[in-house]
Each structure stands twice: as C-alpha cells, then as structure tokens.
Design a protein around this motif. Structure first.
Motif, PDB file in Angstrom:
ATOM      1  N   ALA A 203      -4.618 -22.602 -10.331  1.00  0.00           N
ATOM      2  CA  ALA A 203      -3.718 -22.357  -8.654  1.00  0.00           C
ATOM      3  C   ALA A 203      -2.983 -21.393  -7.972  1.00  0.00           C
ATOM      4  CB  ALA A 203      -3.610 -23.631  -7.628  1.00  0.00           C
ATOM      5  N   GLN A 204      -3.412 -20.547  -7.052  1.00  0.00           N
ATOM      6  CA  GLN A 204      -2.178 -19.044  -6.666  1.00  0.00           C
ATOM      7  C   GLN A 204      -1.403 -19.188  -5.338  1.00  0.00           C
ATOM      8  OE1 GLN A 204      -2.934 -14.538  -6.019  1.00  0.00           O
ATOM      9  NE2 GLN A 204      -1.725 -14.605  -4.711  1.00  0.00           N
ATOM     10  N   ILE A 205      -0.487 -20.044  -5.240  1.00  0.00           N
ATOM     11  CA  ILE A 205      -0.280 -20.006  -3.746  1.00  0.00           C
ATOM     12  C   ILE A 205       0.641 -18.947  -2.481  1.00  0.00           C
ATOM     13  CG2 ILE A 205       2.477 -21.410  -2.640  1.00  0.00           C
ATOM     14  CD1 ILE A 205       2.313 -23.470  -5.217  1.00  0.00           C
ATOM     15  N   LEU A 206      -0.146 -19.330  -2.065  1.00  0.00           N
ATOM     16  CA  LEU A 206       0.290 -17.793  -0.774  1.00  0.00           C
ATOM     17  C   LEU A 206       1.113 -18.527  -0.254  1.00  0.00           C
ATOM     18  CD1 LEU A 206      -3.627 -17.049  -0.389  1.00  0.00           C
ATOM     19  CD2 LEU A 206      -2.027 -15.879  -1.863  1.00  0.00           C
ATOM     20  N   ASP A 207       1.337 -19.243   0.521  1.00  0.00           N
ATOM     21  CA  ASP A 207       2.689 -19.932   1.150  1.00  0.00           C
ATOM     22  C   ASP A 207       2.790 -21.391   1.011  1.00  0.00           C
ATOM     23  OD1 ASP A 207       0.929 -20.201   3.647  1.00  0.00           O
ATOM     24  OD2 ASP A 207       1.036 -18.634   4.506  1.00  0.00           O
ATOM     25  N   VAL A 236      -1.796 -31.654  -6.648  1.00  0.00           N
ATOM     26  CA  VAL A 236      -1.167 -31.760  -7.527  1.00  0.00           C
ATOM     27  C   VAL A 236       0.638 -30.580  -6.734  1.00  0.00           C
ATOM     28  CG1 VAL A 236      -0.345 -30.367  -9.067  1.00  0.00           C
ATOM     29  CG2 VAL A 236      -2.502 -32.059  -9.410  1.00  0.00           C
ATOM     30  N   LEU A 237       0.280 -29.365  -6.070  1.00  0.00           N
ATOM     31  CA  LEU A 237       1.209 -29.393  -5.395  1.00  0.00           C
ATOM     32  C   LEU A 237       1.506 -29.948  -4.212  1.00  0.00           C
ATOM     33  CD1 LEU A 237      -1.355 -25.324  -5.458  1.00  0.00           C
ATOM     34  CD2 LEU A 237       0.542 -25.976  -7.319  1.00  0.00           C
ATOM     35  N   MET A 238       0.905 -30.562  -3.439  1.00  0.00           N
ATOM     36  CA  MET A 238       1.786 -31.578  -2.512  1.00  0.00           C
ATOM     37  C   MET A 238       2.723 -32.235  -3.257  1.00  0.00           C
ATOM     38  SD  MET A 238      -1.904 -32.276  -0.107  1.00  0.00           S
ATOM     39  CE  MET A 238      -2.144 -30.483   0.535  1.00  0.00           C
ATOM     40  N   GLN A 239       2.382 -32.711  -4.288  1.00  0.00           N
ATOM     41  CA  GLN A 239       3.282 -34.136  -4.794  1.00  0.00           C
ATOM     42  C   GLN A 239       4.472 -32.815  -5.593  1.00  0.00           C
ATOM     43  OE1 GLN A 239       2.152 -35.718  -8.846  1.00  0.00           O
ATOM     44  NE2 GLN A 239       2.104 -37.702  -7.430  1.00  0.00           N
ATOM     45  N   ARG A 240       4.412 -32.183  -6.037  1.00  0.00           N
ATOM     46  CA  ARG A 240       5.423 -30.937  -6.705  1.00  0.00           C
ATOM     47  C   ARG A 240       6.517 -30.435  -5.273  1.00  0.00           C
ATOM     48  NH1 ARG A 240       2.988 -27.482 -10.639  1.00  0.00           N
ATOM     49  NH2 ARG A 240       2.191 -28.994 -12.366  1.00  0.00           N
ATOM     50  N   GLY A 241       5.797 -31.056  -4.237  1.00  0.00           N
ATOM     51  CA  GLY A 241       6.308 -30.129  -2.831  1.00  0.00           C
ATOM     52  C   GLY A 241       6.189 -28.788  -2.653  1.00  0.00           C
ATOM     53  N   ARG A 242       5.086 -28.185  -3.125  1.00  0.00           N
ATOM     54  CA  ARG A 242       4.977 -26.474  -3.663  1.00  0.00           C
ATOM     55  C   ARG A 242       4.184 -26.520  -2.534  1.00  0.00           C
ATOM     56  NH1 ARG A 242       6.751 -22.608  -5.370  1.00  0.00           N
ATOM     57  NH2 ARG A 242       5.343 -21.715  -6.551  1.00  0.00           N
ATOM     58  N   LEU A 243       3.184 -27.587  -1.597  1.00  0.00           N
ATOM     59  CA  LEU A 243       2.617 -27.283  -0.701  1.00  0.00           C
ATOM     60  C   LEU A 243       2.631 -28.315   0.726  1.00  0.00           C
ATOM     61  CD1 LEU A 243       0.472 -25.064  -0.431  1.00  0.00           C
ATOM     62  CD2 LEU A 243      -1.552 -26.650  -1.732  1.00  0.00           C
ATOM     63  N   ASP A 244       2.050 -28.126   1.848  1.00  0.00           N
ATOM     64  CA  ASP A 244       2.035 -28.883   2.704  1.00  0.00           C
ATOM     65  C   ASP A 244       1.449 -29.682   2.772  1.00  0.00           C
ATOM     66  OD1 ASP A 244       4.795 -27.636   3.689  1.00  0.00           O
ATOM     67  OD2 ASP A 244       3.676 -26.719   5.761  1.00  0.00           O
ATOM     68  N   ARG A 245       1.208 -30.964   3.213  1.00  0.00           N
ATOM     69  CA  ARG A 245       0.188 -31.493   3.252  1.00  0.00           C
ATOM     70  C   ARG A 245      -1.229 -31.746   4.416  1.00  0.00           C
ATOM     71  NH1 ARG A 245       1.079 -36.655   0.136  1.00  0.00           N
ATOM     72  NH2 ARG A 245       3.525 -36.467  -0.887  1.00  0.00           N
ATOM     73  N   ASP A 246      -1.232 -30.016   4.994  1.00  0.00           N
ATOM     74  CA  ASP A 246      -2.516 -30.008   5.170  1.00  0.00           C
ATOM     75  C   ASP A 246      -2.452 -28.059   5.038  1.00  0.00           C
ATOM     76  OD1 ASP A 246      -4.505 -28.620   7.178  1.00  0.00           O
ATOM     77  OD2 ASP A 246      -3.755 -30.372   8.711  1.00  0.00           O
ATOM     78  N   ALA A 247      -2.964 -27.731   3.806  1.00  0.00           N
ATOM     79  CA  ALA A 247      -3.384 -26.793   3.327  1.00  0.00           C
ATOM     80  C   ALA A 247      -4.853 -26.333   2.913  1.00  0.00           C
ATOM     81  CB  ALA A 247      -2.564 -26.846   2.549  1.00  0.00           C
ATOM     82  N   VAL A 248      -4.536 -25.485   2.522  1.00  0.00           N
ATOM     83  CA  VAL A 248      -5.980 -24.469   2.964  1.00  0.00           C
ATOM     84  C   VAL A 248      -5.989 -24.018   1.798  1.00  0.00           C
ATOM     85  CG1 VAL A 248      -7.312 -22.420   3.671  1.00  0.00           C
ATOM     86  CG2 VAL A 248      -7.128 -23.958   5.664  1.00  0.00           C
ATOM     87  N   MET A 249      -7.507 -24.363   1.106  1.00  0.00           N
ATOM     88  CA  MET A 249      -7.766 -23.692  -0.248  1.00  0.00           C
ATOM     89  C   MET A 249      -8.900 -23.232  -0.502  1.00  0.00           C
ATOM     90  SD  MET A 249      -4.920 -25.799  -2.204  1.00  0.00           S
ATOM     91  CE  MET A 249      -5.808 -25.337  -4.018  1.00  0.00           C
ATOM     92  N   SER A 250      -8.046 -21.477  -0.824  1.00  0.00           N
ATOM     93  CA  SER A 250      -9.710 -20.401  -0.804  1.00  0.00           C
ATOM     94  C   SER A 250     -10.145 -20.159  -1.641  1.00  0.00           C
ATOM     95  CB  SER A 250      -8.903 -19.410  -0.524  1.00  0.00           C
ATOM     96  OG  SER A 250      -7.903 -19.562   0.709  1.00  0.00           O
ATOM     97  N   LEU A 251     -11.390 -20.451  -2.166  1.00  0.00           N
ATOM     98  CA  LEU A 251     -11.981 -20.360  -3.284  1.00  0.00           C
ATOM     99  C   LEU A 251     -12.822 -19.321  -2.809  1.00  0.00           C
ATOM    100  CD1 LEU A 251     -11.873 -23.274  -2.375  1.00  0.00           C
ATOM    101  CD2 LEU A 251     -12.249 -23.598  -5.024  1.00  0.00           C
ATOM    102  N   PRO A 252     -13.327 -18.604  -3.995  1.00  0.00           N
ATOM    103  CA  PRO A 252     -14.347 -17.737  -4.209  1.00  0.00           C
ATOM    104  C   PRO A 252     -15.417 -17.920  -3.367  1.00  0.00           C
ATOM    105  CG  PRO A 252     -13.602 -17.497  -6.599  1.00  0.00           C
ATOM    106  CD  PRO A 252     -13.340 -18.982  -5.680  1.00  0.00           C
ATOM    107  N   GLY A 253     -15.611 -18.721  -2.894  1.00  0.00           N
ATOM    108  CA  GLY A 253     -16.762 -19.163  -2.472  1.00  0.00           C
ATOM    109  C   GLY A 253     -16.948 -19.129  -0.157  1.00  0.00           C
ATOM    110  N   GLY A 254     -15.382 -19.553  -0.701  1.00  0.00           N
ATOM    111  CA  GLY A 254     -15.200 -19.739   1.348  1.00  0.00           C
ATOM    112  C   GLY A 254     -13.448 -20.744   1.064  1.00  0.00           C
TER     113      GLY A 254
END
Length: 283
Positions: A203-207, A236-254
């Motif tokens: 995973a790469q965090i953008l914002d 995992v990223l939300m629990q670390r406080g790195r990502l908000d609790r409502d987020a978009v995950m962009s995968l190669p297919g969408g």
C-alpha cells in the motif's frame, strides 16, 4: 448448475474492479468443481479464464438469499473474496432471486449484509477485522502488534497483519510501482509463520482519504483487485492513524471504498460488479 445431456455447464463470466470470476449456479444440488476442474476453468488459454471460480449454492442462514464458495485458479479453496461477494450479489439480482435493495448472502466464513447502490455498485458488510495472531493465523507472536518483523533472505520485512475471514499481510511502500511484490509476496506466503499462507498487500498512501494498493493473492498471484485485501490494507492503516476511517483504495483494476467507523464496527466495502458474458463449458 444446469447440465444438459451434452455434458455442458452453464456459467457467467463477471468481474469486480478487474478481479474476474467464473460463476456457477449449484443451487440445484450439483457437486462443486474439484481442484482439477477449477484449474481447467480458470486457465486463460485452454479454459474460460479467471482469478477465481464462484459457486452459488443454497443458503445456510435462514435470513440469506444464497451462499457461495470460492475456488482459486490453482484449484485450492478460499474463505473470503470481497469482489466475489459483490459479483454474487449482482448475479442474484439479475437472476430474480432478490427484489429488495438490502439482503444477506453467506460466504464460507460468515453471513454478510449487502446493499444495492447506484450504477451497478454494491456495498458488502465484510465483518470485524481480527488482529489477534491466533485468529489470522500468524505463528510466533503471542500478542497483536501494530507491526511485525520477519527476516526474509537477509532483509527484515515489516508488515501489519489481520484476518478479514482470510489472512492478510500489509506492507507500506513509498511508490506502488516499485513494490517488491513478485519477490516478497511468495516469500511471505511460504513462510512458516503463516501456516495457511497469506494474501500480501503493498500500500502507498496518497493522502488521508486515499491509498493505492497491489495484492499478491494466495493460489492466484497478483490480481487487478482484491476486495478483502483492500479491507485489510485499509484497516491496518486506519488503526495506525495513517488513513481516515472512510477511504478509497485504488487498485490496478479500479477503486473500492472502505469504511470502518470504529474498532468495534464491521468493515463495509463498496464497489462495482459487472457481467462480461454468459456461456457453456464443455465439461
């Protein structure tokens, strides 16, 4: 699954954000494919071609419309598939088995509430994430940690771990294109610390509300999207406080939207489900 006298099997080809499936209707009590047939169906040169086979079967829970099982392209079984759950939901809606916008389906590990959204999208309640190493399972660590470290070929690899009904390891990277997926994915999957193998996400965090993700799946390899993997990386990223609790995950297919409002809440995954074609397999 309808089997005409010719020995042909009807199937639907579907995908969720590029994660593609062969869907078989077994509600009439027909037996599921064995490992050899699953591998033949999934073969992209001599079969239909897919990441996984989904079998739609009679419901187990009284409130559910149907149940489904998952077969990987190598013929092994899987406990969970988020993109597959959305495709099963869309298949049941098209089949006429569902009239309401909200309904329940049974995966191999749980019963899931589904909400029909606009534009061919579905939201699926994926259950509570399990961080206890014994529940993942992850051997050699008595308690849950924010990050684990394992030595792999002389390198200390740091990752988060969680079960979303199936085991996941999540590695944070600076640039998703440079993620060592083909090298570290198989190494982690084969490591004795993961007795049931593991899906490996990079995973790469953008914002705060957006991350990119690639997943190396058990029994498949890299896929264009992995729904349970998106849930795992997000929590995992939300629990670390790195990502908000409502987020978009962009995968190669969408893109998949992941919502985890609180530690004691279920994870909800939203995304597309699409039909590609229907056909008959010469069994």
């Amino acid at each position: 699954m309808t089997k005409p006298a010719s020995g042909r099997m009807h199937f639907s080809k579907m995908h969720g954000a590029g994660n593609d499936f062969v869907v078989l209707d077994l509600r009439d009590g027909s037996p599921p494919p064995d490992a050899a047939l699953a591998a033949r169906l999934a073969d992209r040169h001599r079969g239909v071609g897919c990441d996984q086979i989904l079998t739609i079967e009679a419901a187990r829970a009284p409130e559910s419309v149907a149940a489904y099982r998952i077969w990987n392209s190598d013929g092994s079984t899987s406990q969970q598939c988020g993109n597959g759950a959305r495709c099963v939901a869309a298949w049941l809606v098209r089949d006429g088995a569902v009239q309401d916008d909200a309904f329940f389906i049974d995966s191999p590990v749980a019963t899931h509430k589904v909400q029909r959204l606009d534009d061919g999208h579905y939201a699926v309640a994926m259950g509570m994430p399990q961080f206890d190493p014994a529940q993942i399972p992850l051997v050699g660590f008595p308690r849950a940690r924010e990050a684990y470290v394992l030595p792999l070929q002389g390198e200390n690899v740091r990752f988060g771990a969680v079960s979303m009904g199936n085991p996941h390891a999540v590695l944070e990277v600076g640039l998703i294109e440079a993620a060592p997926l083909e090298r570290l994915g198989p190494l982690l999957q084969q490591h004795a610390s993961f007795p049931q193998s593991v899906n490996v996400g990079f995973a790469q965090i953008l914002d705060r509300s957006h991350a990119r993700l690639r997943v190396y799946e058990r029994g498949v390899g890299e896929t264009l999207a992995c729904g349970s993997g998106a849930c795992a990386a997000a929590v995992v990223l939300m629990q670390r406080g790195r990502l908000d609790r409502d987020a978009v995950m962009s995968l190669p297919g969408g893109d998949l939207r992941i919502q985890w409002p609180a530690d004691d809440a279920q994870v909800v995954m939203s995304g597309p489900a699409a039909f590609v074609f229907d056909g008959e397999w010469n069994a």
